[in-house]
Design an enzyme around this catalytic site. Sequence first.
Site, mmCIF file in Angstrom:
data_model
loop_
_atom_site.group_PDB
_atom_site.id
_atom_site.type_symbol
_atom_site.label_atom_id
_atom_site.label_comp_id
_atom_site.label_asym_id
_atom_site.label_seq_id
_atom_site.Cartn_x
_atom_site.Cartn_y
_atom_site.Cartn_z
ATOM 1 N N SER A 1 2.423 -4.120 -23.365
ATOM 2 C CA SER A 1 2.820 -5.895 -22.793
ATOM 3 C C SER A 1 1.033 -6.419 -23.487
ATOM 4 C CB SER A 1 2.270 -6.334 -21.360
ATOM 5 O OG SER A 1 0.931 -5.499 -20.419
ATOM 6 N N SER B 1 -8.793 -5.794 -16.733
ATOM 7 C CA SER B 1 -7.311 -6.244 -17.427
ATOM 8 C C SER B 1 -7.352 -6.633 -18.623
ATOM 9 C CB SER B 1 -7.085 -7.668 -16.482
ATOM 10 O OG SER B 1 -7.238 -8.586 -17.592
ATOM 11 N N LYS B 2 -5.822 -6.444 -19.271
ATOM 12 C CA LYS B 2 -5.683 -6.280 -21.145
ATOM 13 C C LYS B 2 -6.590 -7.511 -21.298
ATOM 14 C CE LYS B 2 -2.090 -3.745 -20.980
ATOM 15 N NZ LYS B 2 -0.782 -2.470 -21.183
ATOM 16 N N ARG B 3 -7.526 -8.870 -20.510
ATOM 17 C CA ARG B 3 -7.694 -9.938 -20.942
ATOM 18 C C ARG B 3 -9.638 -9.758 -20.916
ATOM 19 N NH1 ARG B 3 -4.794 -12.070 -17.578
ATOM 20 N NH2 ARG B 3 -6.190 -11.967 -15.579
#
Length: 310
Positions: free
Chosen positions: A15, A253-255
């Site tokens: 994702s 997080s992926k952020r």
Amino acid sequence: MEQRPLRGRFAPSPSGRMHLGNLFCALMAWLPVRAFGGEMVLRIEDLDPDRSKMEYAHQMEDDLLWFGLDWDEGGSKGGPHGPYYQSQRQELYAECFRRLEEKGLVYPCYCTRSELHDAQAPHREDGSPVYSGRCRSLTPEEQKERAARRSPAFRLEVPDRDVFFTDGYQGEYRENLAQDCGDFIIRRSDGVYAYQLAVVVDDGEMGITQVVRGCDLLDSTPRQLYLYELLGYPAPEFYHIPLLLSPTGRRLSKRDHDKDLGYLRSCHKGPEPILGELGHTAGLLDRQEPVTAKELAQVFREKPPSFPNL
Ligand code: GLU
């Protein structure tokens, strides 16, 4: 009990670009397998069609290989237990779903988000409500009436029973399925099979003997152990590793782009300094010194990780 040959796995969700935390998890899953001569499986958890992208799955493979974290089967490499993409394993999930239905343990749930978040409901530690069982006793007429308005999710009925297991890193863990967890969703209202079901079917079918993953999934394990039992698969051993935190103490997080592997790779010529940092975090190295994945596996043979630096 007969010892099964060691089979580990890394099961990323494509994702977004992996971050340092995902890499830490992959490394900690890979090290015992390579240290003790097991087999490594890469399974792509692209169950959720809205969030998963094939390009991220390819990027993950490229990232893993750059760090020297190889695998014996799975991903685009394929192998005897394929397919290794959850999006291509729907038939298997459907079959297991039917078996649970035949046991009379599955029922449709029509609750809306606000019904689920009823303030009266007891809540789990992560803030999510324990399901009240509200839709369990709907009559066929009530079900029909509600089905005309919304498509249901499907829940697995759980018994009032303690599930107990010993986690390889977190120690003893116990949860009462009915009181601490409640009946849980195994198929979402949009028809997508839930992670809890898919992960058990996959680890069961793929003969996985050792699950290493982030601590955020520790409290999913009792539900999964219950599913292992119902579906008749031998349960693996579980090792939940502490999560890496950002400098402000949040979980990554992926952020967090400064921790994403695209950025980190661009800062270094090779993977050794980053692996050295992770090896030190896990307590495998006394200081942060450049190291290869293979060298870390050698260290792992001699001493288990203790995560002193988290
Ligand atoms: N796909 C999950 C994730 O990326 C991991 C599931 C698991 O390891 O059981 O967070």
